[in-house]
Design a protein around this motif. Structure first.
Motif, PDB file in Angstrom:
ATOM      1  N   THR A  45      -4.692   1.950  -8.439  1.00  0.00           N
ATOM      2  CA  THR A  45      -5.578   2.402  -7.372  1.00  0.00           C
ATOM      3  C   THR A  45      -6.845   1.557  -7.393  1.00  0.00           C
ATOM      4  OG1 THR A  45      -4.719   4.642  -7.576  1.00  0.00           O
ATOM      5  CG2 THR A  45      -6.817   4.393  -6.426  1.00  0.00           C
TER       6      THR A  45
ATOM      7  N   GLY B 183       1.795   4.218   5.675  1.00  0.00           N
ATOM      8  CA  GLY B 183       1.593   2.837   5.242  1.00  0.00           C
ATOM      9  C   GLY B 183       2.869   2.028   5.350  1.00  0.00           C
TER      10      GLY B 183
ATOM     11  N   LYS C 106     -10.846  10.315   6.304  1.00  0.00           N
ATOM     12  CA  LYS C 106     -10.432   9.903   4.963  1.00  0.00           C
ATOM     13  C   LYS C 106     -10.640   8.403   4.729  1.00  0.00           C
ATOM     14  CE  LYS C 106      -6.800  10.110   1.623  1.00  0.00           C
ATOM     15  NZ  LYS C 106      -5.429  10.088   1.312  1.00  0.00           N
ATOM     16  N   ASP C 107     -10.375   7.578   5.747  1.00  0.00           N
ATOM     17  CA  ASP C 107     -10.512   6.129   5.551  1.00  0.00           C
ATOM     18  C   ASP C 107     -11.967   5.681   5.454  1.00  0.00           C
ATOM     19  OD1 ASP C 107     -10.976   6.606   8.262  1.00  0.00           O
ATOM     20  OD2 ASP C 107     -10.070   4.729   8.889  1.00  0.00           O
TER      21      ASP C 107
ATOM     22  N   THR D 192      -7.509   3.176  -2.754  1.00  0.00           N
ATOM     23  CA  THR D 192      -6.168   3.235  -2.172  1.00  0.00           C
ATOM     24  C   THR D 192      -5.160   2.815  -3.230  1.00  0.00           C
ATOM     25  OG1 THR D 192      -7.061   2.725   0.012  1.00  0.00           O
ATOM     26  CG2 THR D 192      -4.713   2.349  -0.300  1.00  0.00           C
ATOM     27  N   GLN D 193      -4.011   3.463  -3.236  1.00  0.00           N
ATOM     28  CA  GLN D 193      -2.967   3.173  -4.213  1.00  0.00           C
ATOM     29  C   GLN D 193      -2.098   2.010  -3.725  1.00  0.00           C
ATOM     30  OE1 GLN D 193       0.065   6.250  -5.030  1.00  0.00           O
ATOM     31  NE2 GLN D 193      -0.739   6.215  -7.112  1.00  0.00           N
TER      32      GLN D 193
ATOM     33  N   GLU E 298       0.843  -1.191   0.000  1.00  0.00           N
ATOM     34  CA  GLU E 298       0.000   0.000   0.000  1.00  0.00           C
ATOM     35  C   GLU E 298       0.877   1.240   0.000  1.00  0.00           C
ATOM     36  OE1 GLU E 298      -2.990   2.297   3.088  1.00  0.00           O
ATOM     37  OE2 GLU E 298      -2.735   0.138   3.313  1.00  0.00           O
ATOM     38  N   TYR E 299       0.450   2.234  -0.765  1.00  0.00           N
ATOM     39  CA  TYR E 299       1.114   3.528  -0.756  1.00  0.00           C
ATOM     40  C   TYR E 299       0.172   4.533  -0.105  1.00  0.00           C
ATOM     41  CZ  TYR E 299       4.815   1.990  -3.851  1.00  0.00           C
ATOM     42  OH  TYR E 299       5.897   1.348  -4.369  1.00  0.00           O
ATOM     43  N   SER E 300       0.419   4.830   1.147  1.00  0.00           N
ATOM     44  CA  SER E 300      -0.385   5.832   1.854  1.00  0.00           C
ATOM     45  C   SER E 300       0.460   6.417   2.968  1.00  0.00           C
ATOM     46  CB  SER E 300      -1.668   5.214   2.433  1.00  0.00           C
ATOM     47  OG  SER E 300      -1.346   4.288   3.443  1.00  0.00           O
TER      48      SER E 300
END
Length: 188
Positions: free
Chosen positions: A81, A30, A113-114, A57-58, A25-27
């Motif tokens: 994504t 993360g 946001k989540d 999510t990316q 995951e890219y966050s």
């Protein structure tokens, strides 16, 4: 869903026995370590569905072929994504205050946001009058991009039920708990 083709025969260095899929995951905050899944081969092309990913999510993904000698080199990482979805929770702290015999001011907190699961397009305020004979008035709704709204043109000294929801391009999210407010009496 992840779709990939087996390497060309001259690049295999043996019979492909399976694959390792790495994803991360890219966050903000993360874990940037790859999670690894091993799968057995079923043919010249493979389709694999990664489950339990976060909405909108990316992720980065790599694939490695495996033969008897071991694991081959990693593919180039692809970044993708997951799809947008409707918000999974309602706006919180919805409050309504009668400001005149015909207006109610409403405020609320925006979503985390989540829980948004996409790009916020706006909020929908749903309201209706609770009439004296126990009947419900016409259900109306107003859309806004701000976390506040003033309802006007309401009936004097009347009880109203109000709910608020957020929406993304995927559609309407969960409605807030119903709150009740009565417009003010008309002055003499």
């Amino acid at each position: 869903m992840l779709f990939f083709k087996a390497p060309k025969k001259h690049l295999q260095n043996g019979i492909i026995r399976g694959y390792q899929i790495g994803y991360r995951e890219y966050s903000a905050g993360g874990n940037f370590q790859f999670n690894i899944i091993s799968i057995d081969t079923t043919g010249d092309s493979e389709v694999y569905t990664l489950d339990n990913l976060k909405k909108f999510t990316q992720y980065g993904m790599v694939v490695q072929a495996c033969n008897r000698a071991g694991i081959g080199p990693s593919s180039q990482e692809i970044i993708t994504t997951t799809l947008e979805d409707v918000p999974s929770s309602p706006p919180e702290n919805v409050q309504a205050v009668a400001t005149s015999p015909e207006t109610i001011s409403i405020t609320w907190s925006t979503l985390a946001k989540d829980a948004l699961n996409g790009i916020l397009q706006g909020f929908r305020v749903i309201y209706w009058a609770n009439l004296l004979d126990g009947e419900l008035g016409e259900i109306k709704n107003i859309t806004t991009t701000q976390p506040s709204l003033e309802l006007d043109g309401l009936e004097k000294y009347t009880n109203y039920s109000i709910q608020v929801l957020a929406f993304t391009r995927a559609g309407d999210g969960v409605r807030s708990e119903q709150i009740f407010t009565r417009t003010k009496e008309d002055g003499f």
